[in-house]
Design a protein around this motif. Structure first.
Motif, PDB file in Angstrom:
ATOM      1  N   ARG A  89      33.800 -18.368 -50.986  1.00 32.27           N
ATOM      2  CA  ARG A  89      32.708 -19.431 -50.565  1.00 32.27           C
ATOM      3  C   ARG A  89      33.484 -20.748 -50.462  1.00 32.27           C
ATOM      4  N   MET A  90      34.413 -21.160 -51.738  1.00 33.50           N
ATOM      5  CA  MET A  90      34.755 -22.385 -51.705  1.00 33.50           C
ATOM      6  C   MET A  90      35.700 -22.739 -50.730  1.00 33.50           C
ATOM      7  N   LEU A  91      36.689 -21.890 -50.300  1.00 37.69           N
ATOM      8  CA  LEU A  91      37.668 -21.789 -49.427  1.00 37.69           C
ATOM      9  C   LEU A  91      37.058 -22.105 -48.195  1.00 37.69           C
ATOM     10  N   GLU A  92      35.832 -21.583 -47.786  1.00 37.84           N
ATOM     11  CA  GLU A  92      35.022 -21.497 -46.481  1.00 37.84           C
ATOM     12  C   GLU A  92      34.340 -23.053 -46.290  1.00 37.84           C
ATOM     13  N   VAL A  93      33.907 -23.374 -47.372  1.00 30.98           N
ATOM     14  CA  VAL A  93      33.503 -24.992 -47.566  1.00 30.98           C
ATOM     15  C   VAL A  93      34.424 -25.988 -47.450  1.00 30.98           C
ATOM     16  N   SER A  94      35.635 -25.699 -48.183  1.00 34.56           N
ATOM     17  CA  SER A  94      36.605 -26.836 -47.980  1.00 34.56           C
ATOM     18  C   SER A  94      37.220 -26.811 -46.591  1.00 34.56           C
ATOM     19  N   ILE A  95      37.567 -25.717 -45.912  1.00 35.34           N
ATOM     20  CA  ILE A  95      37.920 -25.757 -44.612  1.00 35.34           C
ATOM     21  C   ILE A  95      37.077 -26.163 -43.765  1.00 35.34           C
ATOM     22  N   GLY A  96      35.750 -25.981 -43.587  1.00 37.36           N
ATOM     23  CA  GLY A  96      34.702 -26.612 -42.993  1.00 37.36           C
ATOM     24  C   GLY A  96      34.745 -28.177 -43.052  1.00 37.36           C
ATOM     25  N   SER A  97      34.824 -28.850 -44.220  1.00 39.17           N
ATOM     26  CA  SER A  97      34.887 -30.005 -44.701  1.00 39.17           C
ATOM     27  C   SER A  97      36.059 -30.629 -44.361  1.00 39.17           C
ATOM     28  N   VAL A  98      37.076 -30.205 -44.411  1.00 39.85           N
ATOM     29  CA  VAL A  98      38.541 -31.044 -44.002  1.00 39.85           C
ATOM     30  C   VAL A  98      38.534 -30.996 -42.471  1.00 39.85           C
ATOM     31  N   ILE A  99      37.954 -29.819 -41.855  1.00 37.41           N
ATOM     32  CA  ILE A  99      38.254 -29.770 -40.358  1.00 37.41           C
ATOM     33  C   ILE A  99      37.119 -30.901 -39.794  1.00 37.41           C
ATOM     34  N   ALA A 100      35.851 -30.972 -40.442  1.00 37.48           N
ATOM     35  CA  ALA A 100      35.024 -32.038 -40.091  1.00 37.48           C
ATOM     36  C   ALA A 100      35.642 -33.413 -39.854  1.00 37.48           C
ATOM     37  N   ILE A 101      36.213 -33.769 -41.180  1.00 36.48           N
ATOM     38  CA  ILE A 101      36.862 -34.929 -41.477  1.00 36.48           C
ATOM     39  C   ILE A 101      37.905 -35.115 -40.479  1.00 36.48           C
ATOM     40  N   ALA A 102      38.577 -34.243 -40.370  1.00 37.08           N
ATOM     41  CA  ALA A 102      39.884 -34.568 -39.225  1.00 37.08           C
ATOM     42  C   ALA A 102      39.204 -34.691 -38.008  1.00 37.08           C
ATOM     43  N   THR A 103      38.317 -34.093 -37.541  1.00 39.58           N
ATOM     44  CA  THR A 103      37.578 -34.178 -36.344  1.00 39.58           C
ATOM     45  C   THR A 103      37.157 -35.639 -35.884  1.00 39.58           C
ATOM     46  N   THR A 104      36.402 -36.087 -37.076  1.00 39.42           N
ATOM     47  CA  THR A 104      36.028 -37.334 -36.900  1.00 39.42           C
ATOM     48  C   THR A 104      37.007 -38.612 -36.964  1.00 39.42           C
ATOM     49  N   LEU A 105      38.085 -38.275 -37.545  1.00 36.31           N
ATOM     50  CA  LEU A 105      39.108 -39.148 -37.626  1.00 36.31           C
ATOM     51  C   LEU A 105      39.943 -39.330 -36.259  1.00 36.31           C
ATOM     52  N   PHE A 106      40.096 -37.980 -35.531  1.00 40.23           N
ATOM     53  CA  PHE A 106      41.085 -38.013 -34.309  1.00 40.23           C
ATOM     54  C   PHE A 106      40.359 -37.825 -33.039  1.00 40.23           C
ATOM     55  N   VAL A 107      38.946 -37.369 -33.080  1.00 40.43           N
ATOM     56  CA  VAL A 107      38.368 -37.290 -31.791  1.00 40.43           C
ATOM     57  C   VAL A 107      37.406 -38.238 -31.607  1.00 40.43           C
ATOM     58  N   PHE A 108      37.757 -39.410 -30.769  1.00 48.67           N
ATOM     59  CA  PHE A 108      36.717 -40.639 -30.451  1.00 48.67           C
ATOM     60  C   PHE A 108      36.364 -41.081 -31.862  1.00 48.67           C
ATOM     61  N   PRO A 109      37.292 -41.606 -32.404  1.00 51.04           N
ATOM     62  CA  PRO A 109      36.656 -42.121 -34.058  1.00 51.04           C
ATOM     63  C   PRO A 109      36.010 -43.319 -33.964  1.00 51.04           C
ATOM     64  N   SER A 110      34.938 -43.051 -34.839  1.00 50.05           N
ATOM     65  CA  SER A 110      33.973 -44.353 -34.854  1.00 50.05           C
ATOM     66  C   SER A 110      33.728 -44.765 -36.530  1.00 50.05           C
ATOM     67  N   ARG A 111      34.037 -46.146 -36.691  1.00 50.70           N
ATOM     68  CA  ARG A 111      34.118 -46.401 -38.086  1.00 50.70           C
ATOM     69  C   ARG A 111      32.749 -46.924 -38.716  1.00 50.70           C
ATOM     70  N   ALA A 112      32.421 -46.845 -39.918  1.00 48.40           N
ATOM     71  CA  ALA A 112      31.251 -46.991 -40.597  1.00 48.40           C
ATOM     72  C   ALA A 112      31.088 -48.765 -40.375  1.00 48.40           C
TER      73      ALA A 112
END
Length: 383
Positions: free
Chosen positions: A141-164
């Motif tokens: 469970r922890m691995l799956e949640v970590s993978i999803g979190s890391v990929i989501a952050i990486a996606t927001t960083l590299f695919v049309f990034p928008s800053r707060a």
């Protein structure tokens, strides 16, 4: 890498939704591919996490990822401990589930971010032992949640990034309008040329308070970007503070003009208050920025009008004209004068924040600067 050209093609209002939809889809699909490649038994946890963590900007995604990871880790630890303790006592699993959820839900009632801990703990406790051991289930469970979190952050960083930070600057531009509209209506009420009803003032107040709430959330997300070393924009708290001070001053003005100013004062101050209104209209446009750029506004018209009002009120006091007024009228005039003095300080403070607002609006994510520079060079050559 910059998203400006795409945003212009799709439409300013539609593009943020399209961008987030694309980011969410990419994050979800990548999470599925990664978990499937690693042979994790329940990859939907990673996909679900990626969908939830992918937010409108990088700061919001970071905040949600931290909440998700923290809650999941707590749920995994607590649920795993209970599952291991009751591994040989299947008949006590119901009681273990009830106690675990009761305790975690108690803390989640105060901190909603921990609600995911209840879900994670329940799944770990109720997992089928024939499929995997409690410890293995918790680790997965922890691995799956970590993978999803890391990929989501990486996606927001590299695919049309928008800053707060950029989102916050745009929010401030929108927040300027109701503050100055209320200021204009308040000055009309001071002259008696218009009546500001209680319901109208309350509607303005509700709109402004909602704006502050949204601004606080965006400011928090902008600070998370700085703390995570993915942005180097200034702390937006000083801008929030300047806006709140302006709002508090407007409340003072509202109280001072619950009734129009005394007729003698209105006759004397009417030209200068009218000039102040005109100056404030121009100032509101300047403070709202121009195409995402913020420059120090010209306060001269406002300063001149405020100085004239202050001078004439002082002349009225020195010449004894206050004696012809009631005590209530004198108190309201003094409160009006004091509030305008505070308004002068607030507007200067807002003007001083223009450079910070411009930095928040224009600073690129540090690791994207080489790409942004290349894009600007290419765009200039094409133009």
């Amino acid at each position: 890498m910059p998203d400006t050209p795409t945003a212009g093609a799709v439409g300013e209002a539609t593009w943020p939704r399209v961008r987030q939809a694309i980011q969410t889809t990419i994050a979800a699909c990548l999470s599925y591919v990664v978990t499937d490649a690693f042979g994790l038994p329940q990859g939907f946890w990673a996909v679900m996490t990626a969908i939830l963590v992918t937010q409108a900007n990088v700061g919001a995604s970071l905040a949600f990822a931290m909440q998700r990871l923290g809650g999941s880790l707590l749920g995994v630890l607590v649920g795993g401990a209970v599952a291991v303790a009751l591994a040989d006592a299947h008949e006590l699993r119901f009681a273990g589930l009830a106690v675990t959820v009761l305790v975690l839900a108690f803390f989640a009632a105060q901190r909603p971010a921990l609600r995911i801990a209840c879900v994670t703990a329940a799944i770990v406790i109720l997992g089928d032992p024939s499929v995997s051991t409690p410890v293995a289930s918790a680790i997965n469970r922890m691995l799956e949640v970590s993978i999803g979190s890391v990929i989501a952050i990486a996606t927001t960083l590299f695919v049309f990034p928008s800053r707060a930070g950029s989102a916050y600057a745009q929010h401030v531009s929108r927040s300027i309008a109701p503050l100055f509209q209320l200021l204009d209506r308040t000055l009309d009420a001071a002259l008696g040329t218009a009546h500001l009803s209680t319901d109208e003032a309350a509607a303005f107040g509700e709109r402004i308070r909602k704006g502050f709430a949204s601004g606080n959330a965006l400011a928090k997300e902008a600070r998370l970007e700085v703390a995570g070393h993915i942005a180097d924009s200034p702390d937006p708290e000083s801008i929030q503070r300047a806006l709140r001070r302006l709002w508090h001053t407007e409340i003072m003005l509202l109280r001072a003009v619950q009734q129009p100013l005394p007729s003698l004062a209105v006759e004397l101050l009417s030209p200068d208050i009218t000039a102040l209104k005109t100056g404030l209209d121009s100032l509101a446009v300047q403070l709202a920025g121009n195409g995402g750029h913020y420059t120090p506004p010209d306060l001269s018209d406002v300063e001149v009008a405020l100085a004239e009002i202050e001078h004439k009120l002082e002349h009225m006091r020195a010449s004894g004209q206050f004696r012809a007024m009631t005590m209530d009228e004198v108190i309201r005039l003094m409160a009006f004068d004091f509030a305008l003095g505070q308004l002068r300080l607030n507007l200067r403070d807002m003007a001083d924040r223009s450079a910070e607002l411009d930095a928040l609006a224009g600073t690129t994510l540090p690791f994207l600067r080489p790409f942004t520079h290349m894009w600007h060079q290419l765009a200039s050559k094409i133009a």
